[in-house]
Structures are given as C-alpha cells and as structure tokens.
Design a protein around this motif. Structure first.
Motif, PDB file in Angstrom:
ATOM      1  N   ASN A  74      50.938  80.378  56.081  1.00 12.96           N
ATOM      2  CA  ASN A  74      51.344  80.654  54.698  1.00 12.96           C
ATOM      3  C   ASN A  74      50.484  81.753  54.092  1.00 12.96           C
ATOM      4  O   ASN A  74      50.976  82.590  53.340  1.00 12.96           O
ATOM      5  CB  ASN A  74      51.238  79.389  53.849  1.00 12.96           C
ATOM      6  CG  ASN A  74      52.225  78.322  54.261  1.00 12.96           C
ATOM      7  OD1 ASN A  74      52.538  78.180  55.433  1.00 12.96           O
ATOM      8  ND2 ASN A  74      52.708  77.556  53.301  1.00 12.96           N
ATOM      9  N   LEU A  75      49.181  81.715  54.369  1.00 15.04           N
ATOM     10  CA  LEU A  75      48.278  82.807  54.029  1.00 15.04           C
ATOM     11  C   LEU A  75      47.773  83.366  55.350  1.00 15.04           C
ATOM     12  O   LEU A  75      46.860  82.809  55.959  1.00 15.04           O
ATOM     13  CB  LEU A  75      47.124  82.314  53.158  1.00 15.04           C
ATOM     14  CG  LEU A  75      46.106  83.388  52.736  1.00 15.04           C
ATOM     15  CD1 LEU A  75      46.780  84.456  51.873  1.00 15.04           C
ATOM     16  CD2 LEU A  75      44.928  82.763  51.997  1.00 15.04           C
ATOM     17  N   GLY A  76      48.395  84.444  55.794  1.00 16.78           N
ATOM     18  CA  GLY A  76      48.093  84.978  57.116  1.00 16.78           C
ATOM     19  C   GLY A  76      47.407  86.327  57.043  1.00 16.78           C
ATOM     20  O   GLY A  76      47.760  87.176  56.211  1.00 16.78           O
ATOM     21  N   ALA A  77      46.459  86.536  57.919  1.00 12.75           N
ATOM     22  CA  ALA A  77      45.774  87.820  58.013  1.00 12.75           C
ATOM     23  C   ALA A  77      46.615  88.795  58.831  1.00 12.75           C
ATOM     24  O   ALA A  77      47.729  88.484  59.265  1.00 12.75           O
ATOM     25  CB  ALA A  77      44.392  87.625  58.644  1.00 12.75           C
ATOM     26  N   CYS A  78      46.072  89.988  59.040  1.00 18.23           N
ATOM     27  CA  CYS A  78      46.706  90.974  59.927  1.00 18.23           C
ATOM     28  C   CYS A  78      46.042  90.913  61.294  1.00 18.23           C
ATOM     29  O   CYS A  78      45.796  91.944  61.940  1.00 18.23           O
ATOM     30  CB  CYS A  78      46.596  92.365  59.321  1.00 18.23           C
ATOM     31  SG  CYS A  78      47.486  92.549  57.771  1.00 18.23           S
ATOM     32  N   ASP A 103      50.950  81.214  45.872  1.00 18.99           N
ATOM     33  CA  ASP A 103      51.702  80.180  45.162  1.00 18.99           C
ATOM     34  C   ASP A 103      53.184  80.533  45.077  1.00 18.99           C
ATOM     35  O   ASP A 103      54.053  79.668  45.249  1.00 18.99           O
ATOM     36  CB  ASP A 103      51.124  79.963  43.764  1.00 18.99           C
ATOM     37  CG  ASP A 103      49.818  79.175  43.782  1.00 18.99           C
ATOM     38  OD1 ASP A 103      49.523  78.526  44.811  1.00 18.99           O
ATOM     39  OD2 ASP A 103      49.097  79.209  42.771  1.00 18.99           O
ATOM     40  N   ALA A 104      53.486  81.796  44.810  1.00 15.07           N
ATOM     41  CA  ALA A 104      54.894  82.210  44.745  1.00 15.07           C
ATOM     42  C   ALA A 104      55.548  82.105  46.112  1.00 15.07           C
ATOM     43  O   ALA A 104      56.715  81.680  46.229  1.00 15.07           O
ATOM     44  CB  ALA A 104      55.001  83.640  44.211  1.00 15.07           C
ATOM     45  N   TRP A 105      54.825  82.478  47.148  1.00  6.52           N
ATOM     46  CA  TRP A 105      55.380  82.355  48.499  1.00  6.52           C
ATOM     47  C   TRP A 105      55.623  80.886  48.851  1.00  6.52           C
ATOM     48  O   TRP A 105      56.659  80.547  49.434  1.00  6.52           O
ATOM     49  CB  TRP A 105      54.434  82.990  49.513  1.00  6.52           C
ATOM     50  CG  TRP A 105      54.423  84.492  49.484  1.00  6.52           C
ATOM     51  CD1 TRP A 105      55.365  85.305  48.918  1.00  6.52           C
ATOM     52  CD2 TRP A 105      53.425  85.352  50.039  1.00  6.52           C
ATOM     53  NE1 TRP A 105      55.009  86.626  49.092  1.00  6.52           N
ATOM     54  CE2 TRP A 105      53.836  86.689  49.774  1.00  6.52           C
ATOM     55  CE3 TRP A 105      52.243  85.137  50.733  1.00  6.52           C
ATOM     56  CZ2 TRP A 105      53.092  87.787  50.192  1.00  6.52           C
ATOM     57  CZ3 TRP A 105      51.497  86.242  51.149  1.00  6.52           C
ATOM     58  CH2 TRP A 105      51.915  87.547  50.877  1.00  6.52           C
ATOM     59  N   ASN A 106      54.686  80.014  48.511  1.00  8.78           N
ATOM     60  CA  ASN A 106      54.881  78.592  48.783  1.00  8.78           C
ATOM     61  C   ASN A 106      56.095  78.051  48.018  1.00  8.78           C
ATOM     62  O   ASN A 106      56.841  77.208  48.525  1.00  8.78           O
ATOM     63  CB  ASN A 106      53.634  77.796  48.419  1.00  8.78           C
ATOM     64  CG  ASN A 106      52.541  77.907  49.468  1.00  8.78           C
ATOM     65  OD1 ASN A 106      52.758  78.435  50.557  1.00  8.78           O
ATOM     66  ND2 ASN A 106      51.357  77.412  49.151  1.00  8.78           N
ATOM     67  N   ALA A 107      56.276  78.524  46.788  1.00 11.88           N
ATOM     68  CA  ALA A 107      57.446  78.092  46.016  1.00 11.88           C
ATOM     69  C   ALA A 107      58.744  78.510  46.705  1.00 11.88           C
ATOM     70  O   ALA A 107      59.722  77.747  46.745  1.00 11.88           O
ATOM     71  CB  ALA A 107      57.379  78.667  44.603  1.00 11.88           C
ATOM     72  N   GLY A 108      58.758  79.727  47.266  1.00  7.57           N
ATOM     73  CA  GLY A 108      59.935  80.168  48.012  1.00  7.57           C
ATOM     74  C   GLY A 108      60.177  79.315  49.242  1.00  7.57           C
ATOM     75  O   GLY A 108      61.332  78.994  49.584  1.00  7.57           O
ATOM     76  N   PRO A 124      58.994  82.568  53.047  1.00  5.58           N
ATOM     77  CA  PRO A 124      59.327  82.780  51.636  1.00  5.58           C
ATOM     78  C   PRO A 124      60.592  83.593  51.408  1.00  5.58           C
ATOM     79  O   PRO A 124      61.319  83.366  50.432  1.00  5.58           O
ATOM     80  CB  PRO A 124      58.102  83.517  51.092  1.00  5.58           C
ATOM     81  CG  PRO A 124      56.992  83.137  51.994  1.00  5.58           C
ATOM     82  CD  PRO A 124      57.604  82.976  53.353  1.00  5.58           C
ATOM     83  N   GLU A 125      60.862  84.541  52.304  1.00  6.97           N
ATOM     84  CA  GLU A 125      61.992  85.450  52.108  1.00  6.97           C
ATOM     85  C   GLU A 125      63.295  84.901  52.689  1.00  6.97           C
ATOM     86  O   GLU A 125      64.323  85.580  52.624  1.00  6.97           O
ATOM     87  CB  GLU A 125      61.677  86.804  52.757  1.00  6.97           C
ATOM     88  CG  GLU A 125      60.421  87.475  52.217  1.00  6.97           C
ATOM     89  CD  GLU A 125      59.128  86.959  52.860  1.00  6.97           C
ATOM     90  OE1 GLU A 125      58.042  87.334  52.385  1.00  6.97           O
ATOM     91  OE2 GLU A 125      59.221  86.171  53.832  1.00  6.97           O
TER      92      GLU A 125
END
Length: 387
Positions: free
Chosen positions: A186-190, A246-251, A345-346
C-alpha cells in the motif's frame, strides 16, 4: 485485461514528483540514510501514531531487528502463525530462535488468541501476530495473553499500512511494529525498504545501531550489527507517497466493498463491511476449485494472485520443526482455497464490478464450497508477496 496490480497507474499520477525528489537526492549526493531518510522516519512515525520510526532496507530486516531489540536470541521461542509470507518465520530463525505456530481463527484468518496460552513455554520471548491481507489481528485479546506472561507483542504489519482500530494504527498497537515498503505494498518504495515503529526510545536506538553495523558513533562498534540501512532514494519516494496513503487506502476499500457486496453467497469472502481496520492490501476469496477458477479468470482477462498456497509449517525449509499436514487445519484450508482478486487504488468500482460478474459466473459453474460452508455463517471472516 484487468491486471492483478497496476503500479504504472500510480506512477502516471505521481511520476514527475517522484522523479524530482529522486533527482534532488542524486544532486545532493547523500545516498544512504541522511536527511531525506530522517525526514521520512519522522513523518512515518507521526502517521502511525508512534514515537519513533527507524527506516531499513526491507520488511524482513524490520522483523529481524525488532526481534533482536526485544531480546530474542538462540534457544528462545516466538509464537506466530503459519499462514503468512515466509519472512515472518525466517526472521525468527535469523534471530536464533524457533517459530512456534498457532493456527488462525477460521473466521478472521488472523492469529487465534484462544490458542496462544497453550503455546507459551518458559522459552517464549515474544508473540508475533500477522495482519494478514491488511486486516488487523485481534490485538486486544493478544495483548491480554501477552501481558499475563510479560511478553512483548511485535506486529507484522507488512500488509497493513494505515489500518486502524479504536483510533490506533497498525505499528502503534503492539510494542514494536514492522513494515515492508516492497513496491507492491500500500505504501511501496521504488525498490526495497522497510521500517520499525515503536514508542520505546531504547528499542529505537538499538535498532538504529543494529542497522548500521552495531555502531554508536562512527567506528565505535558496540554490538554485532548488520548493513540494513535504507537508501535515500527510497526515503525520497516514500515521502512523496505517504501523504497520499489514506486516499489510496480509501480507493482500495471502495473496490473491496464492491466485491464484498456483489459476490454471490457461494463465494467465501471476508465478513463485511470492509472498514478502517482493513488496509485492503489483498482481497481474497475462497473457492474449492481455486486453481481451475484462476485459469478461467485468466481466460476472461482477469489476473489473480495467491497469498499463500503453502503454509510455512509445510514448506520444505521448515520441515525440521516436525509439523505434518493437519497440524494447523484452518491455515491449511485457507491456503488450499484462497484466491486474491485484483485490488489497487486505481482499480475503480466499474472494473471491480466486472470482476464480480466473472467470479459469480464461476461460482455457479464450479459449485458450492465443500460441505456447503459459507463465510456468511461465520461472521468476521476476514499473495504473491515479498517482505
């Protein structure tokens, strides 16, 4: 084709900002740890509601160093679950200890607190629950047992960035939280990355020393340590992404709730509604003919994943622990039936609805689950993964 995960969609949204942040690191020539990583540590600690965050090179390193900082060592035992990515157990072995498994609750798919007490021995040094698929384990019940025996609780929160219950977020509920920033998270690095969160200044300082060759001050090596430092490029990318989490998790939750409400009763699935205590890293269903279902969905243009087809206790690398098939039936049943649907999310509600239609058609053709079990009768039932 609906991909299982679409990192390109995320990059299209934030690519220029990521590139600007990375170029700033390259121009500054401060490539390992440094100010960028320190800023990310402060921001991530604040996000999780913890006093400290220590950035590392992977989620596996986070688990490993958390165990060492908690005093786990050779001859000790750590209680965890077999239904997890192998890194959970591997980190225990790296610390010189032995994984002691307890089964998952068949309703929640996370550690069954009722089984912990019987697994505690004089050699037990910690309890390591896993927030599987991003849903928080029953930390209240787990803490009750841990407190009774004076044991630290180390959260494997590798899939649970941002999940919260009762106003407390993953990573700040136990004594130590462990996160992975592998790109698909959900929170990913490069690239690779991880972190430990804690309210203990002593634990945080010990982990900072352990990640950097056991140093306290340059060339003053006070303990055996490791090269587990985060590089600044990852810190820069994570700083760009964190405000969007937070917005990505909501998606993710919106898409997951399309699955939740739209799937037919013959499809085993998490109990609803999908709420804040689930970061929705994975949305898995249970199908008795999982492999056939996966093939049919692929032919219909829908990619899927499996988290995880073989529980850790049945992996060849852990045969020395002496477990046989049937030792942890809830984990084994889930491993045999679970199929992870596309979730990011998308994805959007329209494409999630197309997945629902395809899975429901499969459910009708493949028949009901064995002995007509339904997750609707088991309330609160709650991949390809790298830590």
């Amino acid at each position: 084709m609906i991909p299982f995960l679409d990192l390109r969609a995320q990059y299209r949204e934030i690519g220029p900002e990521i590139e600007q942040a990375v170029v700033a690191v390259l121009n500054g020539c401060d490539y390992v740890l440094g100010e960028t990583v320190e800023r990310f540590e402060a921001e991530f600690a604040d996000y999780c509601g913890a006093d400290h965050a220590v950035a590392l090179n992977s989620g596996t390193s986070a688990l490993h160093l958390a165990l060492l900082a908690a005093g786990v060592g050779p001859g000790d035992e750590v209680i965890t679950v077999p239904m997890t990515f192998v890194a959970t157990a591997a980190a225990i072995v790296y610390a010189g200890a032995t994984p002691v498994f307890v089964d998952i609750d068949p309703r929640t798919w996370t550690m069954d607190p009722a089984l912990i007490e019987a697994a505690v021995t004089p050699r037990t040094r910690a309890i390591l629950p896993v927030h599987l698929h991003g849903r928080l384990a029953d930390m209240t019940a787990i803490r009750v047992v841990a407190n009774r025996h004076g044991l630290p609780v180390i959260e494997d929160a590798a899939q649970a960035h941002g999940a919260e219950r009762g106003g407390r977020r993953a990573g700040a509920i136990g004594d130590i939280g462990c996160f992975s920033f592998y790109p698909g998270k959900n929170l990913g690095a490069c690239g690779e990355g991880g972190a430990v969160t804690t309210n203990s200044a002593e634990v945080a300082e010990r982990i900072r020393s352990l990640r950097d060759w056991g140093q306290e001050g340059k060339y003053n090596h006070v303990r055996h340590g490791f090269n587990f430092r985060m590089d600044a490029v990852q810190g820069a990318a994570l700083r760009v992404k964190l405000p969007r989490l937070d917005a990505w998790n909501a998606g993710r939750r919106r898409a997951a709730n399309v699955y939740q409400t739209g799937l037919g009763p013959e499809i085993g699935r998490p109990a609803g509604p999908i709420a804040a205590d689930h970061a929705c890293h994975v949305y898995a269903v249970r199908l008795p003919n999982r492999d056939a279902a996966r093939d049919e969905l692929a032919r219909a243009g829908i990619a899927t994943g499996i988290h995880y087809p073989t529980p850790v206790h049945l992996q060849p690398a852990y045969a020395h622990l002496g477990h046989r098939r049937g030792a942890f039936p809830a984990s084994e049943a889930l491993a045999a039936e679970t199929l992870s649907l596309p979730l990011y999310p998308e994805l959007g509600e329209d494409r999630a609805a197309r997945v629902v239609q395809a899975v429901n058609r499969l459910g009708e053709r493949l028949g009901e689950r064995p002995d007509e079990r339904s997750d609707e009768r088991m309330p609160e039932r709650v991949g390809e993964e790298t830590a």
